[in-house]
Design a protein around this motif. Structure first.
Motif, PDB file in Angstrom:
ATOM      1  N   CYS A 171       2.192  -2.495   0.554  1.00  0.00           N
ATOM      2  CA  CYS A 171       2.226  -2.432  -0.902  1.00  0.00           C
ATOM      3  C   CYS A 171       3.671  -2.548  -1.391  1.00  0.00           C
ATOM      4  CB  CYS A 171       1.616  -1.100  -1.339  1.00  0.00           C
ATOM      5  SG  CYS A 171       1.258  -0.986  -3.090  1.00  0.00           S
ATOM      6  N   PRO A 172       3.894  -3.139  -2.561  1.00  0.00           N
ATOM      7  CA  PRO A 172       5.266  -3.305  -3.069  1.00  0.00           C
ATOM      8  C   PRO A 172       6.089  -2.021  -3.119  1.00  0.00           C
ATOM      9  CG  PRO A 172       3.781  -4.645  -4.359  1.00  0.00           C
ATOM     10  CD  PRO A 172       2.913  -3.832  -3.429  1.00  0.00           C
ATOM     11  N   ASN A 173       5.437  -0.865  -3.344  1.00  0.00           N
ATOM     12  CA  ASN A 173       6.210   0.381  -3.356  1.00  0.00           C
ATOM     13  C   ASN A 173       6.384   0.975  -1.956  1.00  0.00           C
ATOM     14  OD1 ASN A 173       3.776   1.583  -2.693  1.00  0.00           O
ATOM     15  ND2 ASN A 173       3.542   2.684  -4.622  1.00  0.00           N
ATOM     16  N   SER A 174       5.875   0.267  -0.946  1.00  0.00           N
ATOM     17  CA  SER A 174       6.019   0.642   0.474  1.00  0.00           C
ATOM     18  C   SER A 174       5.231   1.880   0.875  1.00  0.00           C
ATOM     19  CB  SER A 174       7.498   0.865   0.842  1.00  0.00           C
ATOM     20  OG  SER A 174       8.245  -0.291   0.604  1.00  0.00           O
ATOM     21  N   GLU A 175       4.388   2.406   0.006  1.00  0.00           N
ATOM     22  CA  GLU A 175       3.683   3.643   0.320  1.00  0.00           C
ATOM     23  C   GLU A 175       2.334   3.430   0.997  1.00  0.00           C
ATOM     24  OE1 GLU A 175       5.080   6.586   0.156  1.00  0.00           O
ATOM     25  OE2 GLU A 175       6.873   5.545  -0.537  1.00  0.00           O
ATOM     26  N   ARG A 176       1.732   2.251   0.841  1.00  0.00           N
ATOM     27  CA  ARG A 176       0.429   1.984   1.435  1.00  0.00           C
ATOM     28  C   ARG A 176       0.451   0.698   2.239  1.00  0.00           C
ATOM     29  NH1 ARG A 176      -3.499   3.159  -3.765  1.00  0.00           N
ATOM     30  NH2 ARG A 176      -3.096   5.395  -3.917  1.00  0.00           N
ATOM     31  N   ILE A 177      -0.315   0.721   3.313  1.00  0.00           N
ATOM     32  CA  ILE A 177      -0.434  -0.455   4.175  1.00  0.00           C
ATOM     33  C   ILE A 177      -1.907  -0.813   4.270  1.00  0.00           C
ATOM     34  CG2 ILE A 177      -0.056  -1.361   6.505  1.00  0.00           C
ATOM     35  CD1 ILE A 177       2.120   0.920   6.712  1.00  0.00           C
ATOM     36  N   ALA A 178      -2.220  -2.076   4.003  1.00  0.00           N
ATOM     37  CA  ALA A 178      -3.596  -2.555   4.118  1.00  0.00           C
ATOM     38  C   ALA A 178      -3.720  -3.345   5.414  1.00  0.00           C
ATOM     39  CB  ALA A 178      -3.956  -3.437   2.932  1.00  0.00           C
ATOM     40  N   VAL A 179      -4.820  -3.113   6.129  1.00  0.00           N
ATOM     41  CA  VAL A 179      -5.051  -3.761   7.422  1.00  0.00           C
ATOM     42  C   VAL A 179      -6.453  -4.355   7.437  1.00  0.00           C
ATOM     43  CG1 VAL A 179      -5.172  -3.423   9.920  1.00  0.00           C
ATOM     44  CG2 VAL A 179      -3.502  -2.130   8.579  1.00  0.00           C
ATOM     45  N   ALA A 180      -6.565  -5.606   7.873  1.00  0.00           N
ATOM     46  CA  ALA A 180      -7.859  -6.274   7.986  1.00  0.00           C
ATOM     47  C   ALA A 180      -8.097  -6.667   9.433  1.00  0.00           C
ATOM     48  CB  ALA A 180      -7.894  -7.523   7.104  1.00  0.00           C
ATOM     49  N   THR A 181      -9.342  -6.490   9.891  1.00  0.00           N
ATOM     50  CA  THR A 181      -9.643  -6.823  11.282  1.00  0.00           C
ATOM     51  C   THR A 181     -10.631  -7.982  11.373  1.00  0.00           C
ATOM     52  OG1 THR A 181     -11.577  -5.379  11.574  1.00  0.00           O
ATOM     53  CG2 THR A 181      -9.392  -4.382  11.870  1.00  0.00           C
ATOM     54  N   ARG A 182     -10.618  -8.588  12.532  1.00  0.00           N
ATOM     55  CA  ARG A 182     -11.528  -9.702  12.793  1.00  0.00           C
ATOM     56  C   ARG A 182     -12.985  -9.243  12.803  1.00  0.00           C
ATOM     57  NH1 ARG A 182     -10.641 -15.171  12.411  1.00  0.00           N
ATOM     58  NH2 ARG A 182     -12.010 -16.299  13.800  1.00  0.00           N
ATOM     59  N   GLU A 183     -13.224  -7.946  12.952  1.00  0.00           N
ATOM     60  CA  GLU A 183     -14.575  -7.408  12.962  1.00  0.00           C
ATOM     61  C   GLU A 183     -15.065  -7.043  11.561  1.00  0.00           C
ATOM     62  OE1 GLU A 183     -12.372  -6.874  15.384  1.00  0.00           O
ATOM     63  OE2 GLU A 183     -13.581  -8.081  16.762  1.00  0.00           O
ATOM     64  N   GLY A 184     -14.282  -7.328  10.521  1.00  0.00           N
ATOM     65  CA  GLY A 184     -14.735  -7.133   9.153  1.00  0.00           C
ATOM     66  C   GLY A 184     -14.396  -5.805   8.512  1.00  0.00           C
TER      67      GLY A 184
END
Length: 198
Positions: free
Chosen positions: A56-69
């Motif tokens: 996230c632009p404020n560096s506080e959250r990270i989003a992760v996506a997997t090949r399993e959906g």
């Protein structure tokens, strides 16, 4: 990569489900900061190989996506904030945050793009599902002003999405407008006309 007031934050994801974070002190008086060989923190994602990651632009959250959906949201401190299975049969590919950190675009193997609103309390709301590609979405990116989003796919097609237009459309009204003549001519026995006000 993200830049905070005092740190440069780098994140990486791998096929073995590990997210690594590097927090590098940012000293305006130095031309460069020494790069740490060991990450500051490592997170383990248990729902498959990581195909997309975005901070996230404020560096506080990270989003992760997997090949399993699976889509998961993590804090920079390593706390799992939210985890949802977006697609059971098709995986997720790439992610990007809007400049204000409120929207998250998620590319999918099945050629679609999900657009989510992420609330302050990590509420996740699916706003719309964009259809336009004919194959796997391989990249998504918001414009710096947040007015547009670009996407690219294995179909060798690049699409520019105007977000204000997309988010202001009343899909029920558009659908009813498209089938209005059919509803007028159709047989009541087979149609639920009250859905579109007929």
């Amino acid at each position: 990569m993200s830049l905070t007031q005092d740190k440069i934050v780098l994140v990486s994801g791998s096929l073995d489900g590990v997210v690594n974070l590097w927090e590098i002190e940012s000293d305006p008086g130095q031309d460069s900061s020494p790069f740490r060989t060991d990450p500051s923190r490592s997170l383990t994602v248990e729902n498959g190989a990581i195909w997309g990651i975005a901070i996230c632009p404020n560096s506080e959250r990270i989003a992760v996506a997997t090949r399993e959906g699976w889509l998961s949201l993590w804090s920079r401190e390593g706390e799992l904030l939210k985890q949802i299975q977006v697609a059971e049969d098709e995986g997720l590919t790439r992610l990007d945050w809007s400049p204000d950190g409120q929207l998250l675009a998620v590319g999918r193997v099945d050629s679609r793009i999900d657009l989510y609103r992420i609330g302050a309390g990590v509420e996740v709301e699916l706003l719309t599902r964009l259809v336009g590609h004919e194959s796997e979405v391989t990249t998504v990116a918001f414009s710096p002003d947040g007015d547009f989003m670009m996407s690219g796919g294995q179909d060798r097609l690049g699409i520019r999405w105007h977000l204000e237009t997309i988010l202001s459309v009343d899909l029920m009204q558009v659908g009813c407008d498209r089938i209005r003549d059919y509803l007028r001519q159709g047989t009541r026995k087979y149609l639920r006309r009250e859905v579109c006000g007929h």
